[in-house]
Write a protein that holds these residues in place. Structure first.
Motif, PDB file in Angstrom:
ATOM      1  N   THR A 194      -3.988   2.040   0.755  1.00  0.00           N
ATOM      2  CA  THR A 194      -2.561   2.330   0.800  1.00  0.00           C
ATOM      3  C   THR A 194      -2.348   3.681   0.150  1.00  0.00           C
ATOM      4  OG1 THR A 194      -0.383   1.574   0.128  1.00  0.00           O
ATOM      5  CG2 THR A 194      -2.125   1.209  -1.399  1.00  0.00           C
ATOM      6  N   SER A 195      -1.315   4.367   0.568  1.00  0.00           N
ATOM      7  CA  SER A 195      -1.077   5.667  -0.049  1.00  0.00           C
ATOM      8  C   SER A 195       0.117   5.563  -0.972  1.00  0.00           C
ATOM      9  CB  SER A 195      -0.833   6.727   1.006  1.00  0.00           C
ATOM     10  OG  SER A 195       0.254   6.336   1.785  1.00  0.00           O
ATOM     11  N   ILE A 196       0.258   6.560  -1.806  1.00  0.00           N
ATOM     12  CA  ILE A 196       1.342   6.515  -2.785  1.00  0.00           C
ATOM     13  C   ILE A 196       2.636   6.928  -2.098  1.00  0.00           C
ATOM     14  CG2 ILE A 196       2.197   7.551  -4.873  1.00  0.00           C
ATOM     15  CD1 ILE A 196      -0.456   7.665  -5.942  1.00  0.00           C
ATOM     16  N   ILE A 197       3.593   6.040  -2.062  1.00  0.00           N
ATOM     17  CA  ILE A 197       4.852   6.388  -1.402  1.00  0.00           C
ATOM     18  C   ILE A 197       5.805   6.946  -2.444  1.00  0.00           C
ATOM     19  CG2 ILE A 197       4.815   4.865   0.567  1.00  0.00           C
ATOM     20  CD1 ILE A 197       6.010   2.746  -1.071  1.00  0.00           C
ATOM     21  N   GLY A 198       6.646   7.824  -1.987  1.00  0.00           N
ATOM     22  CA  GLY A 198       7.573   8.472  -2.910  1.00  0.00           C
ATOM     23  C   GLY A 198       8.703   7.552  -3.308  1.00  0.00           C
ATOM     24  N   ASP A 199       9.651   8.106  -4.030  1.00  0.00           N
ATOM     25  CA  ASP A 199      10.757   7.297  -4.534  1.00  0.00           C
ATOM     26  C   ASP A 199      11.579   6.700  -3.422  1.00  0.00           C
ATOM     27  OD1 ASP A 199      11.426   9.521  -7.313  1.00  0.00           O
ATOM     28  OD2 ASP A 199      10.032   7.872  -7.050  1.00  0.00           O
ATOM     29  N   ILE A 200      11.875   7.531  -2.423  1.00  0.00           N
ATOM     30  CA  ILE A 200      12.744   7.028  -1.347  1.00  0.00           C
ATOM     31  C   ILE A 200      12.053   5.890  -0.602  1.00  0.00           C
ATOM     32  CG2 ILE A 200      13.740   7.626   0.853  1.00  0.00           C
ATOM     33  CD1 ILE A 200      15.353   9.293  -0.531  1.00  0.00           C
ATOM     34  N   GLY A 201      10.766   6.038  -0.375  1.00  0.00           N
ATOM     35  CA  GLY A 201      10.040   4.980   0.320  1.00  0.00           C
ATOM     36  C   GLY A 201      10.087   3.685  -0.461  1.00  0.00           C
ATOM     37  N   ASN A 202       9.948   3.815  -1.778  1.00  0.00           N
ATOM     38  CA  ASN A 202       9.998   2.652  -2.635  1.00  0.00           C
ATOM     39  C   ASN A 202      11.353   1.973  -2.568  1.00  0.00           C
ATOM     40  OD1 ASN A 202       8.307   1.258  -4.366  1.00  0.00           O
ATOM     41  ND2 ASN A 202       9.476   1.916  -6.130  1.00  0.00           N
ATOM     42  N   LEU A 203      12.393   2.811  -2.599  1.00  0.00           N
ATOM     43  CA  LEU A 203      13.757   2.278  -2.513  1.00  0.00           C
ATOM     44  C   LEU A 203      13.935   1.513  -1.217  1.00  0.00           C
ATOM     45  CD1 LEU A 203      16.563   2.358  -3.847  1.00  0.00           C
ATOM     46  CD2 LEU A 203      17.060   4.330  -2.441  1.00  0.00           C
ATOM     47  N   GLU A 204      13.438   2.117  -0.132  1.00  0.00           N
ATOM     48  CA  GLU A 204      13.575   1.462   1.164  1.00  0.00           C
ATOM     49  C   GLU A 204      12.899   0.106   1.166  1.00  0.00           C
ATOM     50  OE1 GLU A 204      12.135   3.916   4.293  1.00  0.00           O
ATOM     51  OE2 GLU A 204      12.298   2.301   5.752  1.00  0.00           O
ATOM     52  N   LYS A 205      11.691   0.072   0.589  1.00  0.00           N
ATOM     53  CA  LYS A 205      10.957  -1.197   0.579  1.00  0.00           C
ATOM     54  C   LYS A 205      11.719  -2.258  -0.204  1.00  0.00           C
ATOM     55  CE  LYS A 205       6.853  -1.432  -1.066  1.00  0.00           C
ATOM     56  NZ  LYS A 205       5.447  -1.482  -1.419  1.00  0.00           N
ATOM     57  N   SER A 206      12.224  -1.883  -1.391  1.00  0.00           N
ATOM     58  CA  SER A 206      12.936  -2.871  -2.204  1.00  0.00           C
ATOM     59  C   SER A 206      14.153  -3.392  -1.469  1.00  0.00           C
ATOM     60  CB  SER A 206      13.375  -2.257  -3.527  1.00  0.00           C
ATOM     61  OG  SER A 206      12.325  -1.634  -4.153  1.00  0.00           O
ATOM     62  N   ILE A 207      14.899  -2.465  -0.843  1.00  0.00           N
ATOM     63  CA  ILE A 207      16.113  -2.895  -0.145  1.00  0.00           C
ATOM     64  C   ILE A 207      15.761  -3.832   1.001  1.00  0.00           C
ATOM     65  CG2 ILE A 207      18.007  -2.094   1.287  1.00  0.00           C
ATOM     66  CD1 ILE A 207      18.347   0.224  -0.479  1.00  0.00           C
ATOM     67  N   GLU A 208      14.685  -3.496   1.719  1.00  0.00           N
ATOM     68  CA  GLU A 208      14.284  -4.383   2.826  1.00  0.00           C
ATOM     69  C   GLU A 208      13.947  -5.771   2.322  1.00  0.00           C
ATOM     70  OE1 GLU A 208      11.119  -2.591   4.959  1.00  0.00           O
ATOM     71  OE2 GLU A 208      12.404  -1.048   5.802  1.00  0.00           O
TER      72      GLU A 208
END
Lengths: 292, 355
Positions: A194-208
């Motif tokens: 897995t690669s390191i996702i940035g802040d926005i990607g993390n936010l997206e994942k949590s919201i999903e």
């Protein structure tokens, strides 16, 4: 409750394991030499004030040779490595040893005695022995023990001891948690990567994830209302108490606070943008000044 | 994002990405976050093969004695004598347990992204001289506690190394312009990915299963599994982080101006010396015409070097580093604000619906 005796050493009632040590042990297993069934190594960590809680924070491997008749551990290696480790982490001390097979035989007793010995073992505290089964065919299980003497004959006392199991739990700090999560996100991937996702990607994942949880709950509630599923009073009460946690605030106040917060952020972004542009301008001016 | 191609002198193939072992990641994050707010560093061992740099093991450096006063001692730790010995001992012992004894870089912790300093450059130059594929892994502790783990891999770009070599470490303006080096080009970033071994994956699945749930109230519905998702990133308050970033940014701008001041001072001095030299040359020229008439030996015009000394140009490296630092802070603020403003707008929308 155990009554404290003046002469007895405190026995650990609980062992806390940090996930990083488990990964080190697994790594060591992967690198073992041909023909070695199990590998052993040292455990380092901290002990609580009264000795009832032991924390295992890291581990390092110790080369050893095992045959049917005898077992050999490189004690020099253990000592030097422990000194090096201790220099880098002065707070971590020797707390025990690990082995990667679940069986406990006479060799385990010998090694346990070495680790509990007076000279450079964990005396007067008992050494913790952690066994981890890493056989890929079965589930990974982790067991921890401490030893007590169970000598039958005085000349065989060094080879025999009784391993008493101690409950263990896995614990990690807040900072390790995000690292562990990141590592765990790869566990369902085919390539284990897995690669390191940035802040926005993390936010997206949590919201999903939150959206999917809300979907599940609303589907459940709808089905209970329809009568297709029997309702559970406990779940219902739990949901009700959680939903009523939304605070009641005056909407004008909220809007004012909200807007000022938003303005602060936009101001800072504007400032940083101007600084960045100015730097770039400076840079290109400098270069033209030198060239001309 | 396209990554620049670096041309390496020897037979080593260049690497374009970095793969970290999960154990290394956990060890690294634990070491850096425990030592917070002090900055610490450690060495990384691994393999470079097939244009991918694999990091398989890491160990921290012991804190240097007397480093309680300034954090700079730790930053130069990889090259201090005691640590070189420590490193050699450690590598020798690790070789016996079949761990690759090949240092491929080092890791540092940074507080809000402030890692552009002389020590970083020195360490990387030394490391990359030994192994051109060396990298530095920067772990930003404050950001990792807010949201996802912030880990970046950098190495010195080819332009930087060429400038360093051509100007002998002095970084004169000419060398900088000739090699096309701007502050943006000092470091180049490499993509990082994380890989688990098979056993590691098995362990992760085991940790996630309900049988491993820690002791909790059996009637509660809150999942206590070790790998339960973390929703701290949905929190709305950001002020301390943003405040500190802006503070650091303003400090760096002050540093930039003071550094600029020294350079201007040098330029003024240079101008003054040069005007003095011009005057002297004029004077000798007129003197020479007089002397020729009187048949006396002429004084050469080139002799001004014996009478005047030009001031030496200060190194432009500090300027480059500070500019890169400012750029880094600005980038961080922007990234962070983008996340926060999206959250704010999302919440605003949902509030409007209910109002």
């Amino acid at each position: 409750m155990m009554t404290a005796q003046a002469s007895s050493t405190p026995t650990p009632l609980n062992i806390i394991i940090h996930p990083q040590s488990l990964f080190s042990i697994l790594d060591h297993t992967l690198r073992r030499n041909e023909g070695q069934e199990r590998v052993i190594g040292t455990l380092l960590g901290q002990r609580s004030e009264d000795g009832t809680e032991i924390e295992i924070r890291s581990a390092f491997a110790v080369p050893h040779i095992e045959s049917a008749a005898q077992v050999e551990i490189d004690m020099e290696y253990h000592k030097t490595m422990y000194n090096l480790y201790h220099k880098a982490n002065p707070k971590e001390i020797l707390v025990g040893w690990y082995a990667t097979s679940l069986e406990l035989n006479a060799f385990s007793a010998l090694i346990q005695n070495f680790y509990s010995s007076v000279s450079d073992g964990t005396y007067p505290y008992p050494a913790v022995h952690l066994t981890m089964q890493v056989d890929p065919s079965s589930d990974i299980s982790i067991r921890t023990y401490i030893s007590t003497n169970a000598g039958v004959l005085p000349d065989k006392i060094s080879e025999s001891c009784l391993f008493v199991p101690v409950p263990n739990e896995l614990r990690y700090s807040e900072s390790e948690r995000s690292g562990l999560e990141l590592v765990a996100s790869a566990k369902n991937n085919e390539s284990r990567e897995t690669s390191i996702i940035g802040d926005i990607g993390n936010l997206e994942k949590s919201i999903e994830e939150v959206i999917s949880m809300v979907d599940r709950v609303s589907a459940y509630v709808a089905s209970v209302q329809d009568g297709t599923r029997p309702g559970n009073a406990a779940i219902g009460k739990f949901l009700l108490s959680n939903l009523s946690l939304a605070p009641k605030i005056d909407s004008d106040e909220l809007e004012k606070l909200f807007n000022s917060h938003l303005q602060d952020i936009l101001l800072v972004v504007y400032l940083s943008n101007t600084i960045k542009t100015q730097m770039q301008l400076f840079n290109s001016l400098k270069r033209t000044a030198v060239i001309s | 994002m396209a990554f620049p191609v670096t041309v390496l002198p020897e037979l080593t193939t260049p690497v374009y990405s970095v793969v970290i072992d999960s154990g290394v990641l956990l060890k690294l994050t634990r070491h850096t976050s425990e030592a917070f707010p002090a900055t610490v560093c450690g060495l990384i061992l691994g393999l470079d093969a097939n244009s991918v740099l694999q990091l398989t093991h890491a160990f921290p450096f012991p804190p240097s004695e007397g480093s309680g006063a300034s954090g700079n001692d730790d930053a130069s730790a990889p090259r201090s004598k005691a640590n070189v010995r420590y490193q050699a001992d450690m590598i020798r012992l690790l070789k016996e347990v079949n761990i690759e004894a090949n240092p491929v870089g080092y890791y540092i912790s940074s507080y809000l992204g402030g890692f552009f300093n002389q020590a970083l450059v020195d360490n990387l130059v030394a490391l990359q001289a030994a192994n051109p594929n060396s990298i530095v892994l920067v772990h930003d502790v404050t950001r990792s506690s807010q949201s996802s783990v912030s880990l970046k891999a950098y190495r010195l770009s080819a332009q930087f190394l060429a400038t360093n070599k051509s100007s002998g470490g002095k970084f004169s303006s000419e060398a900088v312009v000739k090699n096309n080096l701007t502050y943006v080009d000092i470091l180049e970033e490499l993509p990082v990915s994380i890989k688990n071994s098979h056993l590691g994956t098995a362990l992760l699945h085991h940790l996630d299963s309900p049988t491993f749930a820690t002791k909790g109230d059996p009637t509660s519905f809150i999942s206590t599994s070790a790998l339960a998702p973390n929703f701290d990133s949905l929190d709305l308050s950001i002020d301390p982080y943003l405040e500190k970033s802006v503070e650091f940014l303003l400090e760096s701008v002050d540093d930039y101006y003071s550094e600029q001041g020294t350079f201007n001072y040098f330029q003024r001095q240079l101008g003054r010396e040069q005007s003095k030299i011009q005057q002297w040359i004029q004077k000798t020229r007129s003197e020479n015409t007089l002397r020729e008439r009187a048949n006396l030996p002429t004084v050469s015009e080139e002799d001004w070097q014996k009478h005047f000394k030009l001031p030496t140009e200060p190194s432009r490296l500090d300027n480059l580093l500070i500019s890169a630092q400012i750029d880094q802070y600005c980038k961080q603020i922007e990234e962070y604000s983008s996340v926060v403003s999206s959250k704010m707008f999302a919440v605003q929308n949902s509030l409007d619906i209910h109002n």
